[in-house]
Motif scaffolding. Sequence first.
Motif, PDB file in Angstrom:
ATOM      1  N   CYS A  49      53.328  95.156  78.720  1.00  0.00           N
ATOM      2  CA  CYS A  49      54.029  94.788  77.491  1.00  0.00           C
ATOM      3  C   CYS A  49      53.949  95.865  76.419  1.00  0.00           C
ATOM      4  CB  CYS A  49      53.479  93.480  76.933  1.00  0.00           C
ATOM      5  SG  CYS A  49      51.764  93.574  76.376  1.00  0.00           S
ATOM      6  N   LYS A  50      53.251  96.971  76.694  1.00  0.00           N
ATOM      7  CA  LYS A  50      53.115  98.016  75.683  1.00  0.00           C
ATOM      8  C   LYS A  50      53.288  99.392  76.301  1.00  0.00           C
ATOM      9  CE  LYS A  50      49.960  95.414  72.709  1.00  0.00           C
ATOM     10  NZ  LYS A  50      48.649  95.415  72.047  1.00  0.00           N
ATOM     11  N   GLU A  51      53.701 100.350  75.499  1.00  0.00           N
ATOM     12  CA  GLU A  51      53.765 101.733  75.956  1.00  0.00           C
ATOM     13  C   GLU A  51      53.248 102.647  74.845  1.00  0.00           C
ATOM     14  OE1 GLU A  51      58.453 102.546  74.743  1.00  0.00           O
ATOM     15  OE2 GLU A  51      57.740 102.973  76.762  1.00  0.00           O
ATOM     16  N   SER A  52      52.773 103.800  75.233  1.00  0.00           N
ATOM     17  CA  SER A  52      52.269 104.761  74.263  1.00  0.00           C
ATOM     18  C   SER A  52      53.360 105.773  73.939  1.00  0.00           C
ATOM     19  CB  SER A  52      51.044 105.479  74.839  1.00  0.00           C
ATOM     20  OG  SER A  52      50.576 106.445  73.926  1.00  0.00           O
ATOM     21  N   ILE A  74      60.422  78.283  84.000  1.00  0.00           N
ATOM     22  CA  ILE A  74      59.958  79.654  83.772  1.00  0.00           C
ATOM     23  C   ILE A  74      59.868  79.928  82.276  1.00  0.00           C
ATOM     24  CG2 ILE A  74      60.725  82.078  83.907  1.00  0.00           C
ATOM     25  CD1 ILE A  74      61.442  81.590  86.812  1.00  0.00           C
ATOM     26  N   GLY A  75      60.807  79.420  81.517  1.00  0.00           N
ATOM     27  CA  GLY A  75      60.742  79.543  80.062  1.00  0.00           C
ATOM     28  C   GLY A  75      59.486  78.890  79.507  1.00  0.00           C
ATOM     29  N   ASP A  76      59.157  77.711  80.003  1.00  0.00           N
ATOM     30  CA  ASP A  76      57.929  77.030  79.582  1.00  0.00           C
ATOM     31  C   ASP A  76      56.701  77.889  79.859  1.00  0.00           C
ATOM     32  OD1 ASP A  76      59.292  74.725  78.789  1.00  0.00           O
ATOM     33  OD2 ASP A  76      59.076  73.765  80.747  1.00  0.00           O
ATOM     34  N   GLU A  77      56.701  78.532  81.023  1.00  0.00           N
ATOM     35  CA  GLU A  77      55.547  79.347  81.403  1.00  0.00           C
ATOM     36  C   GLU A  77      55.418  80.574  80.495  1.00  0.00           C
ATOM     37  OE1 GLU A  77      52.129  79.873  83.764  1.00  0.00           O
ATOM     38  OE2 GLU A  77      53.471  78.169  83.440  1.00  0.00           O
ATOM     39  N   PHE A  78      56.538  81.231  80.188  1.00  0.00           N
ATOM     40  CA  PHE A  78      56.499  82.356  79.261  1.00  0.00           C
ATOM     41  C   PHE A  78      56.030  81.898  77.883  1.00  0.00           C
ATOM     42  CE2 PHE A  78      59.218  84.994  82.096  1.00  0.00           C
ATOM     43  CZ  PHE A  78      58.495  86.171  82.007  1.00  0.00           C
ATOM     44  N   ALA A  79      56.478  80.733  77.447  1.00  0.00           N
ATOM     45  CA  ALA A  79      56.097  80.228  76.125  1.00  0.00           C
ATOM     46  C   ALA A  79      54.608  79.927  76.040  1.00  0.00           C
ATOM     47  CB  ALA A  79      56.906  78.974  75.796  1.00  0.00           C
ATOM     48  N   SER A  80      53.978  79.674  77.188  1.00  0.00           N
ATOM     49  CA  SER A  80      52.549  79.360  77.198  1.00  0.00           C
ATOM     50  C   SER A  80      51.671  80.612  77.187  1.00  0.00           C
ATOM     51  CB  SER A  80      52.208  78.513  78.438  1.00  0.00           C
ATOM     52  OG  SER A  80      52.244  79.301  79.618  1.00  0.00           O
ATOM     53  N   LEU A  81      52.281  81.783  77.353  1.00  0.00           N
ATOM     54  CA  LEU A  81      51.504  83.016  77.365  1.00  0.00           C
ATOM     55  C   LEU A  81      51.048  83.363  75.951  1.00  0.00           C
ATOM     56  CD1 LEU A  81      53.765  85.140  79.768  1.00  0.00           C
ATOM     57  CD2 LEU A  81      51.725  83.813  80.359  1.00  0.00           C
ATOM     58  N   THR A  82      50.136  84.326  75.866  1.00  0.00           N
ATOM     59  CA  THR A  82      49.661  84.736  74.547  1.00  0.00           C
ATOM     60  C   THR A  82      50.826  85.239  73.709  1.00  0.00           C
ATOM     61  OG1 THR A  82      49.222  86.972  75.341  1.00  0.00           O
ATOM     62  CG2 THR A  82      47.420  85.390  75.484  1.00  0.00           C
ATOM     63  N   PRO A  83      50.821  85.004  72.402  1.00  0.00           N
ATOM     64  CA  PRO A  83      51.945  85.420  71.552  1.00  0.00           C
ATOM     65  C   PRO A  83      52.276  86.900  71.672  1.00  0.00           C
ATOM     66  CG  PRO A  83      50.494  83.950  70.345  1.00  0.00           C
ATOM     67  CD  PRO A  83      49.811  84.240  71.655  1.00  0.00           C
ATOM     68  N   SER A  84      51.269  87.754  71.859  1.00  0.00           N
ATOM     69  CA  SER A  84      51.526  89.189  71.944  1.00  0.00           C
ATOM     70  C   SER A  84      52.379  89.535  73.156  1.00  0.00           C
ATOM     71  CB  SER A  84      50.206  89.970  72.003  1.00  0.00           C
ATOM     72  OG  SER A  84      49.467  89.603  73.152  1.00  0.00           O
ATOM     73  N   LEU A  85      52.207  88.792  74.255  1.00  0.00           N
ATOM     74  CA  LEU A  85      53.021  89.031  75.442  1.00  0.00           C
ATOM     75  C   LEU A  85      54.352  88.314  75.335  1.00  0.00           C
ATOM     76  CD1 LEU A  85      53.468  90.205  78.194  1.00  0.00           C
ATOM     77  CD2 LEU A  85      52.118  88.354  79.185  1.00  0.00           C
ATOM     78  N   HIS A  86      54.323  87.062  74.895  1.00  0.00           N
ATOM     79  CA  HIS A  86      55.560  86.293  74.788  1.00  0.00           C
ATOM     80  C   HIS A  86      56.560  86.963  73.848  1.00  0.00           C
ATOM     81  CE1 HIS A  86      57.889  82.670  73.212  1.00  0.00           C
ATOM     82  NE2 HIS A  86      58.273  82.840  74.457  1.00  0.00           N
ATOM     83  N   SER A  87      56.069  87.623  72.804  1.00  0.00           N
ATOM     84  CA  SER A  87      56.953  88.258  71.826  1.00  0.00           C
ATOM     85  C   SER A  87      57.648  89.501  72.376  1.00  0.00           C
ATOM     86  CB  SER A  87      56.159  88.625  70.570  1.00  0.00           C
ATOM     87  OG  SER A  87      55.191  89.619  70.871  1.00  0.00           O
TER      88      SER A  87
END
Length: 210
Positions: A49-52, A74-87
């Motif tokens: 989820c990040k790049e340098s 699948i949307g529900d599963e993404f929504a349950s992830l940490t906000p930093s990843l979901h965003s």
Amino acid sequence: MALMHEKVLIDGSPEAYKEWATRYEEDSMQLGYSGHRSVVKKWQEYYDCKESLNGFVSKIIHKVFDAGCGTGFIGDEFASLTPSLHSTVELYGGDLSPDMLAIAEKKNIYKELQVVNLKERLLYPDESFTSILCAGVFVQGHSGTESLKNIIRVLKRNCFLIATIRTSFYEENKGAWIKEINDCNCQLVEETQMPYRHDVQAVVLVIKKC
């Protein structure tokens, strides 16, 4: 419930799902369905989820297509992830059933939802998505190898399609699946068994577009 489930497996039409839509999530929970969790877990293994950039860490926005999204598991599963990843995810969904999509839309998780037939050319431009997830779609009576070219067309190069396939459906026609993957200028990079429902597993394929 089991009879309705088997009926829809045989007849995957919008009419069949119209009858099942309001009970779909409850019935799936009773079946212990977990295919959506398996593909999202596998997605996390392949996507960062990040790049340098010039010494700074910046977010990558992943444009993800949930092909055959149903009511949005699948949307529900993404929504349950940490906000930093979901965003970091823009989630798009497509399904043959308008009634299933109406339920997914109420969740306010997807950026866009469309009625789509995976057996036909999709309305999205070539290489629209950085990843495509597909859970519970590649089964008898729904979609098979004929859908791969339509899905792969809208996937960016060097990116991944991650999909569940019922084990028997895959093993019976494994040669045809491999041929179609190669014909789509793709590489099968992983084939593994992952949880699907209760104590039943399904094949999860990770396919890279070359």
